[in-house]
Scaffold this motif. Structure first.
Motif, PDB file in Angstrom:
ATOM      1  N   GLU A 131     -25.519  38.212  10.989  1.00  0.00           N
ATOM      2  CA  GLU A 131     -25.621  39.093  10.525  1.00  0.00           C
ATOM      3  C   GLU A 131     -24.902  40.155  11.210  1.00  0.00           C
ATOM      4  OE1 GLU A 131     -29.592  39.694   9.765  1.00  0.00           O
ATOM      5  OE2 GLU A 131     -29.460  38.827   7.761  1.00  0.00           O
ATOM      6  N   ARG A 132     -25.528  39.690  12.375  1.00  0.00           N
ATOM      7  CA  ARG A 132     -24.283  40.898  13.584  1.00  0.00           C
ATOM      8  C   ARG A 132     -22.736  40.499  13.422  1.00  0.00           C
ATOM      9  NH1 ARG A 132     -25.463  40.959  20.342  1.00  0.00           N
ATOM     10  NH2 ARG A 132     -24.566  42.325  20.280  1.00  0.00           N
ATOM     11  N   ALA A 133     -22.507  38.993  13.710  1.00  0.00           N
ATOM     12  CA  ALA A 133     -21.246  39.512  13.376  1.00  0.00           C
ATOM     13  C   ALA A 133     -20.219  40.020  12.030  1.00  0.00           C
ATOM     14  CB  ALA A 133     -20.986  37.877  13.444  1.00  0.00           C
ATOM     15  N   ARG A 134     -20.526  40.017  11.302  1.00  0.00           N
ATOM     16  CA  ARG A 134     -20.739  40.820   9.880  1.00  0.00           C
ATOM     17  C   ARG A 134     -21.024  42.485  10.457  1.00  0.00           C
ATOM     18  NH1 ARG A 134     -23.407  43.030   5.279  1.00  0.00           N
ATOM     19  NH2 ARG A 134     -22.158  43.132   3.601  1.00  0.00           N
ATOM     20  N   ALA A 135     -22.238  43.356  11.058  1.00  0.00           N
ATOM     21  CA  ALA A 135     -21.986  44.334  11.285  1.00  0.00           C
ATOM     22  C   ALA A 135     -21.032  44.570  12.423  1.00  0.00           C
ATOM     23  CB  ALA A 135     -23.539  44.967  12.054  1.00  0.00           C
ATOM     24  N   ASP A 136     -20.269  44.346  13.188  1.00  0.00           N
ATOM     25  CA  ASP A 136     -19.333  44.064  14.163  1.00  0.00           C
ATOM     26  C   ASP A 136     -18.488  44.600  13.138  1.00  0.00           C
ATOM     27  OD1 ASP A 136     -20.779  43.802  16.913  1.00  0.00           O
ATOM     28  OD2 ASP A 136     -20.534  41.502  16.913  1.00  0.00           O
ATOM     29  N   THR A 137     -17.977  43.543  12.388  1.00  0.00           N
ATOM     30  CA  THR A 137     -16.302  43.886  11.707  1.00  0.00           C
ATOM     31  C   THR A 137     -16.419  45.346  10.883  1.00  0.00           C
ATOM     32  OG1 THR A 137     -17.094  41.976  11.399  1.00  0.00           O
ATOM     33  CG2 THR A 137     -15.599  42.951   9.633  1.00  0.00           C
ATOM     34  N   LEU A 138     -18.087  45.360  10.230  1.00  0.00           N
ATOM     35  CA  LEU A 138     -18.192  46.324   9.399  1.00  0.00           C
ATOM     36  C   LEU A 138     -17.946  48.053  10.173  1.00  0.00           C
ATOM     37  CD1 LEU A 138     -20.282  45.420   7.021  1.00  0.00           C
ATOM     38  CD2 LEU A 138     -18.574  45.676   6.490  1.00  0.00           C
ATOM     39  N   LEU A 139     -18.878  47.564  11.193  1.00  0.00           N
ATOM     40  CA  LEU A 139     -19.099  48.991  11.808  1.00  0.00           C
ATOM     41  C   LEU A 139     -17.413  49.460  12.836  1.00  0.00           C
ATOM     42  CD1 LEU A 139     -20.233  50.821  13.781  1.00  0.00           C
ATOM     43  CD2 LEU A 139     -20.661  49.722  15.546  1.00  0.00           C
ATOM     44  N   ALA A 140     -16.199  48.420  12.887  1.00  0.00           N
ATOM     45  CA  ALA A 140     -14.937  48.148  12.991  1.00  0.00           C
ATOM     46  C   ALA A 140     -14.754  49.081  11.747  1.00  0.00           C
ATOM     47  CB  ALA A 140     -14.626  46.919  13.429  1.00  0.00           C
ATOM     48  N   ALA A 141     -14.426  49.025  11.394  1.00  0.00           N
ATOM     49  CA  ALA A 141     -14.112  49.609   9.880  1.00  0.00           C
ATOM     50  C   ALA A 141     -14.395  50.521   9.458  1.00  0.00           C
ATOM     51  CB  ALA A 141     -13.864  48.273   8.712  1.00  0.00           C
ATOM     52  N   GLY A 142     -15.941  51.146   9.854  1.00  0.00           N
ATOM     53  CA  GLY A 142     -16.314  52.504   9.635  1.00  0.00           C
ATOM     54  C   GLY A 142     -16.782  51.970   8.380  1.00  0.00           C
ATOM     55  N   ALA A 143     -17.457  51.229   7.924  1.00  0.00           N
ATOM     56  CA  ALA A 143     -17.957  50.906   6.816  1.00  0.00           C
ATOM     57  C   ALA A 143     -19.984  51.469   6.764  1.00  0.00           C
ATOM     58  CB  ALA A 143     -17.572  49.426   6.141  1.00  0.00           C
ATOM     59  N   ILE A 144     -20.185  50.947   7.916  1.00  0.00           N
ATOM     60  CA  ILE A 144     -21.566  50.982   8.019  1.00  0.00           C
ATOM     61  C   ILE A 144     -21.937  52.212   9.214  1.00  0.00           C
ATOM     62  CG2 ILE A 144     -21.950  48.791   7.234  1.00  0.00           C
ATOM     63  CD1 ILE A 144     -22.707  47.892  10.617  1.00  0.00           C
ATOM     64  N   HIS A 145     -23.169  52.824   9.307  1.00  0.00           N
ATOM     65  CA  HIS A 145     -23.852  52.971  10.264  1.00  0.00           C
ATOM     66  C   HIS A 145     -23.801  52.831  11.562  1.00  0.00           C
ATOM     67  CE1 HIS A 145     -23.413  56.896   7.923  1.00  0.00           C
ATOM     68  NE2 HIS A 145     -24.301  56.166   7.091  1.00  0.00           N
ATOM     69  N   ARG A 146     -23.596  53.738  12.554  1.00  0.00           N
ATOM     70  CA  ARG A 146     -23.920  52.687  13.744  1.00  0.00           C
ATOM     71  C   ARG A 146     -25.459  52.053  14.269  1.00  0.00           C
ATOM     72  NH1 ARG A 146     -21.838  52.248  18.862  1.00  0.00           N
ATOM     73  NH2 ARG A 146     -19.692  53.919  17.394  1.00  0.00           N
ATOM     74  N   ALA A 147     -26.640  52.948  13.329  1.00  0.00           N
ATOM     75  CA  ALA A 147     -27.858  53.223  13.809  1.00  0.00           C
ATOM     76  C   ALA A 147     -27.944  51.326  13.095  1.00  0.00           C
ATOM     77  CB  ALA A 147     -28.388  53.640  12.457  1.00  0.00           C
ATOM     78  N   ASP A 148     -27.480  51.062  11.481  1.00  0.00           N
ATOM     79  CA  ASP A 148     -27.338  50.032  11.301  1.00  0.00           C
ATOM     80  C   ASP A 148     -27.164  48.359  12.007  1.00  0.00           C
ATOM     81  OD1 ASP A 148     -28.477  50.902   8.498  1.00  0.00           O
ATOM     82  OD2 ASP A 148     -26.673  51.461   7.851  1.00  0.00           O
ATOM     83  N   HIS A 149     -25.569  49.498  12.557  1.00  0.00           N
ATOM     84  CA  HIS A 149     -25.105  48.229  13.871  1.00  0.00           C
ATOM     85  C   HIS A 149     -26.589  47.314  14.214  1.00  0.00           C
ATOM     86  CE1 HIS A 149     -22.439  46.483  17.400  1.00  0.00           C
ATOM     87  NE2 HIS A 149     -21.614  46.290  16.253  1.00  0.00           N
TER      88      HIS A 149
END
Length: 375
Positions: A131-149
């Protein structure tokens, strides 16, 4: 004159009777014991006097303190390796053993649970890492908020910490199991210490304790000897040393068995002579024993130091430098030369031939004899 003759007449008659008796005795043959000269095997032996012992003797003792509850054997008993000889009161030790085994069982179960918890924590950590690896990818793409990461990162860190905690718990559980197992082993040893077993196969020659007696560790309970290592330690005069050799056959005569002989062989020859008696020790391995024997009983060891086939032999003691023989129905003396002297017979080198008859010592020369064969 006549009265004087009458007074001496009884004496004259006595003298005449004596002369007649001697004449008759010499004229009539007397019975004499004889032995026919014959070939034979002469065995030369050296005598040693000693006692029966065992090369292996042990004193068996309990390894724990307590009261003797039972003795399984007594003096004179034959035992095998590992046979139970006696027991101590082991009730306290048995209770301690039951508790220790229960603790060891619980510790083993705890190790199993710790293994399961560790596997569960590893599975959770694996999911959190994904899940963290997926959050890292989404954060880099601007797809999730930093709080979710950050929440995904915290879950990953928590999962890794739980894995480390479960590993520590497993190590502790395994350590507890090791301690419990060792404690159980000590308790087993204490129970075993209350059972006295034989360290060898052999004969119980003495018992040193009684049932009901309190003993401490090391108190001798029995003395046991190995019956497959019996030997006679015999004292032999130093003059025989030059004729002794390892491997010589031995006739053993125990005082309790009369003239019956038992087989043995020279095992070892001592190399120190007693300064007072001028004797040395010879160890004789015993091949067979009397039905009833006792360690320490006396035995005569007849060591065979020579053996020779003789063309002519006579009973020992019947001839020295001369022999009494039958010549023309009368006793005659004949010079002889003797050779090897054995226990029962002696070799005749010159003076006699096989088939001739020798007479027992003490038979008067010149007497007519009727020969009776010696038994």
């Amino acid at each position: 004159m006549l009265p004087r003759l009458r007074r001496f007449l009884p004496y004259a008659l006595a003298v005449v009777g004596l002369i007649a008796g001697v004449t008759t005795a010499r004229a009539w043959p007397v019975e004499a014991q004889g032995h026919r000269v014959e070939p034979g095997v002469i065995v030369d032996e050296v005598l040693g006097v000693g006692v029966l012992e065992s090369a292996r003797e042990v004193r068996v003792a309990f390894e724990a303190s307590g009261r003797v509850t039972a003795l399984a054997v007594d003096e004179g008993a034959m035992v095998a390796l590992g046979d139970v000889l006696g027991t101590l009161d082991a009730s306290d030790a048995s209770r301690d053993l039951a508790v220790a085994e229960a603790v060891a069982g619980a510790a083993s179960a705890a190790v199993g649970r710790a293994h399961a918890e560790l596997e569960r924590a590893r599975a959770g950590a694996s999911r959190a890492a994904m899940e963290r690896a997926r959050a890292d990818t989404l954060l880099a793409a601007g797809a999730i908020h930093r709080a979710d990461h950050e929440a995904a990162s915290e879950r990953d860190a928590s999962a890794q910490a739980e894995v480390r905690a479960m590993k520590s718990a497993l190590r502790q559980a395994e350590s507890n199991r090791t301690v419990a197992t060792r404690t159980s082993g000590i308790r087993v040893a204490k129970v075993a210490d209350g059972r006295l077993t034989s360290p060898l196969a052999g004969l119980v020659v003495s018992r040193h304790v009684e049932a009901g007696q309190l003993v401490t560790p090391g108190t001798p309970a029995f003395t046991i000897v190995a019956t497959d290592a019996m030997r006679v330690r015999a004292w032999v005069d130093e003059t025989a040393l030059g004729r002794l050799a390892v491997g010589q056959p031995v006739r053993l005569v125990f005082r309790s068995e009369g003239d019956r002989s038992f087989a043995g062989v020279v095992e070892r020859i001592g190399r120190e002579v007693d300064r007072q008696t001028h004797e040395l020790l010879v160890d004789v391995t015993v091949h067979d024993l009397p039905t009833n024997f006792a360690v320490g009983q006396r035995a005569d060891a007849w060591i065979e130091v020579g053996r020779r086939a003789a063309d002519a032999s006579v009973p020992r003691g019947w001839c020295e430098t001369e022999c009494a023989v039958v010549d023309g129905g009368r006793v005659a003396s004949r010079p002889v030369t003797l050779g090897l002297v054995g226990r029962e017979s002696v070799e005749v080198l010159r003076g006699l031939a096989p088939g001739e008859v020798v007479l027992a010592p003490g038979t008067p020369v010149g007497t007519r004899v009727h020969v009776v064969e010696a038994p």
